[in-house]
Design a protein around this motif. Structure first.
Motif, mmCIF file in Angstrom:
data_model
loop_
_atom_site.group_PDB
_atom_site.id
_atom_site.type_symbol
_atom_site.label_atom_id
_atom_site.label_comp_id
_atom_site.label_asym_id
_atom_site.label_seq_id
_atom_site.Cartn_x
_atom_site.Cartn_y
_atom_site.Cartn_z
ATOM 1 N N ALA A 17 88.688 -18.252 -18.366
ATOM 2 C CA ALA A 17 87.243 -18.003 -18.300
ATOM 3 C C ALA A 17 86.457 -19.282 -18.562
ATOM 4 O O ALA A 17 85.424 -19.535 -17.924
ATOM 5 N N ASN A 18 86.946 -20.120 -19.495
ATOM 6 C CA ASN A 18 86.288 -21.398 -19.789
ATOM 7 C C ASN A 18 86.350 -22.347 -18.601
ATOM 8 O O ASN A 18 85.369 -23.007 -18.269
ATOM 9 N N LEU A 19 87.517 -22.420 -17.976
ATOM 10 C CA LEU A 19 87.745 -23.442 -16.948
ATOM 11 C C LEU A 19 87.243 -23.046 -15.564
ATOM 12 O O LEU A 19 86.845 -23.900 -14.780
ATOM 13 N N VAL A 20 87.234 -21.743 -15.271
ATOM 14 C CA VAL A 20 86.836 -21.318 -13.927
ATOM 15 C C VAL A 20 85.352 -21.586 -13.691
ATOM 16 O O VAL A 20 84.913 -21.787 -12.553
ATOM 17 N N SER A 21 84.574 -21.608 -14.759
ATOM 18 C CA SER A 21 83.143 -21.863 -14.626
ATOM 19 C C SER A 21 82.838 -23.349 -14.459
ATOM 20 O O SER A 21 81.691 -23.739 -14.314
ATOM 21 N N SER A 33 100.020 -6.107 -14.516
ATOM 22 C CA SER A 33 99.085 -6.005 -13.392
ATOM 23 C C SER A 33 97.679 -5.589 -13.832
ATOM 24 O O SER A 33 96.684 -6.112 -13.311
ATOM 25 N N LEU A 34 97.560 -4.650 -14.791
ATOM 26 C CA LEU A 34 96.236 -4.173 -15.204
ATOM 27 C C LEU A 34 95.409 -5.294 -15.824
ATOM 28 O O LEU A 34 94.214 -5.427 -15.563
ATOM 29 N N ARG A 35 96.051 -6.099 -16.644
ATOM 30 C CA ARG A 35 95.372 -7.223 -17.285
ATOM 31 C C ARG A 35 94.875 -8.208 -16.227
ATOM 32 O O ARG A 35 93.747 -8.696 -16.290
ATOM 33 N N LEU A 36 95.711 -8.473 -15.235
ATOM 34 C CA LEU A 36 95.343 -9.408 -14.169
ATOM 35 C C LEU A 36 94.200 -8.871 -13.318
ATOM 36 O O LEU A 36 93.283 -9.621 -12.954
ATOM 37 N N GLU A 37 94.247 -7.583 -12.992
ATOM 38 C CA GLU A 37 93.181 -6.984 -12.167
ATOM 39 C C GLU A 37 91.830 -7.092 -12.871
ATOM 40 O O GLU A 37 90.811 -7.407 -12.249
ATOM 41 N N ASP A 41 88.659 -9.277 -11.390
ATOM 42 C CA ASP A 41 87.360 -8.655 -11.122
ATOM 43 C C ASP A 41 86.239 -9.336 -11.892
ATOM 44 O O ASP A 41 85.102 -9.414 -11.423
ATOM 45 N N LYS A 42 86.564 -9.824 -13.090
ATOM 46 C CA LYS A 42 85.537 -10.406 -13.960
ATOM 47 C C LYS A 42 85.229 -11.861 -13.610
ATOM 48 O O LYS A 42 84.098 -12.327 -13.745
ATOM 49 N N HIS A 43 86.250 -12.610 -13.185
ATOM 50 C CA HIS A 43 86.089 -14.044 -12.912
ATOM 51 C C HIS A 43 86.586 -14.361 -11.499
ATOM 52 O O HIS A 43 87.437 -13.688 -10.949
ATOM 53 N N ASP A 44 86.089 -15.441 -10.963
ATOM 54 C CA ASP A 44 86.488 -15.863 -9.625
ATOM 55 C C ASP A 44 87.756 -16.707 -9.730
ATOM 56 O O ASP A 44 87.717 -17.932 -9.727
ATOM 57 N N LEU A 45 88.900 -16.027 -9.874
ATOM 58 C CA LEU A 45 90.160 -16.761 -9.958
ATOM 59 C C LEU A 45 91.279 -15.991 -9.265
ATOM 60 O O LEU A 45 91.187 -14.791 -9.030
#
Length: 458
Positions: A17-21, A33-37, A41-45
């Protein structure tokens, strides 16, 4: 920068989250899989499900052309093997691994090399947190203490209280009170609102102050913001893990330390290991035990087990029974803002300590250290200046000539062995260690560009 992060736990997901921005190309690998989904959805990665140490998974994640691989899964062994495969098969330039097991860390000089496990940087959360706690014990009343620039410059967060000579007066008065000490207040948090300090700003009781000064002057500056507390001498620790043991070992030489461990076998081992610490086998939520060990005389109650809820409850009980200060280890970042500043004095986050250490290796340019402040909302960078006047945006220029982004402040400079507090007329020189404070992390890329040498510098 193209970055692969292995592990989407608290550290991996917060780091992503820090680096994607910051305009990085992030791929996050995890087996859930649930954690990744949720993170996708929350971040553009980009996310990928699978075993982090699998050669196929690393190839599909882009290891052949990645700039950086960060292995922060819950398994030291997977982190080590992933770095080995990234080096052997894909020649990934920089590999960072989180290693928790003290047995590996004891042998790190032999284990972590190109001939064995080729890991460029090792992050040990336990060691980082142990150092943070010992610093807090060394500076009674501080909420956060971070040493930078060969430990000669420090960033300190404290709360202003009635009784501090500066409370009720403007920041400019500080120079009158401490004429021979240079210090800069870089941030004020007042009722959850960030105030940009100016000379005319009045310090109010309850303000959370972040200041920067030479390390030797920390206590003198703190004494302006609150009545200095007496040195902490009587410490009670809950837990028998690596952090609790490490803290006890470092403190027992100059403090009276008592340690409570629930497991009888582990308590017996610790009693042998810690020569000057009094070790008890018992439950920290047992009021009779706390009374018997005179909890009312304890200066600091440190709840350092691996159970967040147990840490919180035992600390609340200890404070109610008379302990002067309570510090707790918290794994879940969501809990930290809920508890700190209330009955519990300080919440300590291994995740934030780990992320600070990781960011120091991720930032562009020669960034020697990164400190995450206000639970990740603000950041300080120690940047080493390279180049010449012809190849740099900063060398040979005064601080007031630099086009610093909003909320960015040059707090201090280490030049040789001399600490210079960021004055508007200070001229930046090659080789300087410049400490920059950012109240808003969205401007980090602007700071990186400003301090990086141009393409003409070789």
């Amino acid at each position: 920068m193209k970055i692969i992060i292995l592990g989407a736990g608290q550290v991996g997901s917060t780091l992503a989250a820090n680096l994607v921005s910051e305009d990085n190309d992030i791929t996050l690998v995890d087996d859930e899989s649930l954690r990744l989904e949720h993170l996708r959805d929350k971040h553009d990665l980009r996310v990928m499900q699978g075993l982090a140490s699998s050669p196929k998974m690393l190839r599909d994640a882009g290891a052949p052309d990645a700039d950086l691989l960060i292995a922060v899964t819950s398994s030291d062994e997977i982190n080590m093997v992933a770095c080995q495969i990234a080096y052997t098969l894909f020649n990934t330039p920089t590999k960072i691994a989180r290693i928790r097991n003290s047995e590996y860390l004891k042998e790190k000089e032999k284990l972590f090399s190109d001939e064995a496990f080729p890991i460029d940087h090792i992050i040990s959360p336990e060691n980082l947190v142990t150092q943070d706690i010992v610093r807090l014990i060394s500076y009674p009343g501080a909420l956060q203490v971070a040493h930078l620039a060969k430990d000669k410059i420090s960033l300190v967060v404290v709360k202003a209280y009635y009784g501090g000579p500066l409370v009720g007066y403007s920041i400019s008065t500080l120079k009158e009170h401490l004429p021979h000490i240079d210090c800069r207040i870089v941030s004020i948090l007042r009722q959850d609102k960030v105030i940009r300090p100016q000379g005319s700003t009045i310090i109010e009781a309850g303000d959370e102050i972040t200041f920067i000064c030479a390390t030797v002057h920390i206590k003198a500056v703190m004494s302006e913001l609150q009545r200095l507390e007496k040195p902490y001498k009587r410490i009670m620790i809950v837990g028998g893990g690596n952090i609790a043991t490490g803290v006890a070992k470092l403190l027992e030489e100059h403090c009276t330390v008592k340690l409570i461990e629930r497991n009888a076998e582990r308590a017996s081992v610790l009693a042998e290991k810690l020569s000057k610490t009094l070790v008890f086998n018992g439950d920290a939520s047992d009021q009779s035990l706390l009374f018997e060990e005179h909890i009312e005389n304890i200066d600091v109650f440190l709840s350092l087990s691996s159970d967040d809820e147990a840490n919180i409850m035992s600390a609340l009980l200890a404070k109610r029974l008379g302990a002067k200060k309570a510090m707790v280890l918290i794994q879940r970042i969501a809990y930290i803002n809920l508890i700190q500043g209330g009955t519990i004095d300080i919440a300590i986050s291994p995740q934030q300590a780990t992320i600070s250490a990781l960011l120091g290796h991720v930032r562009k340019g020669d960034v020697a250290n990164v400190v995450s402040l206000r639970h990740g909302l603000a950041e300080a960078l120690e940047i080493i200046i390279h180049g010449e006047e012809s190849s740099s945006h900063v060398i040979g220029r005064m601080v007031n000539e630099l086009k610093m982004p909003t909320g960015a402040v040059i707090g201090a400079i280490l030049r040789g062995n001399d600490v210079l507090i960021g004055d508007s007329r200070t001229v930046i020189q090659a080789g300087d260690h410049v400490v920059v404070y950012l109240s808003e992390k969205k401007y980090i890329s602007d700071v990186e560009k400003l301090f990086q040498p141009t393409a003409f510098f070789i």
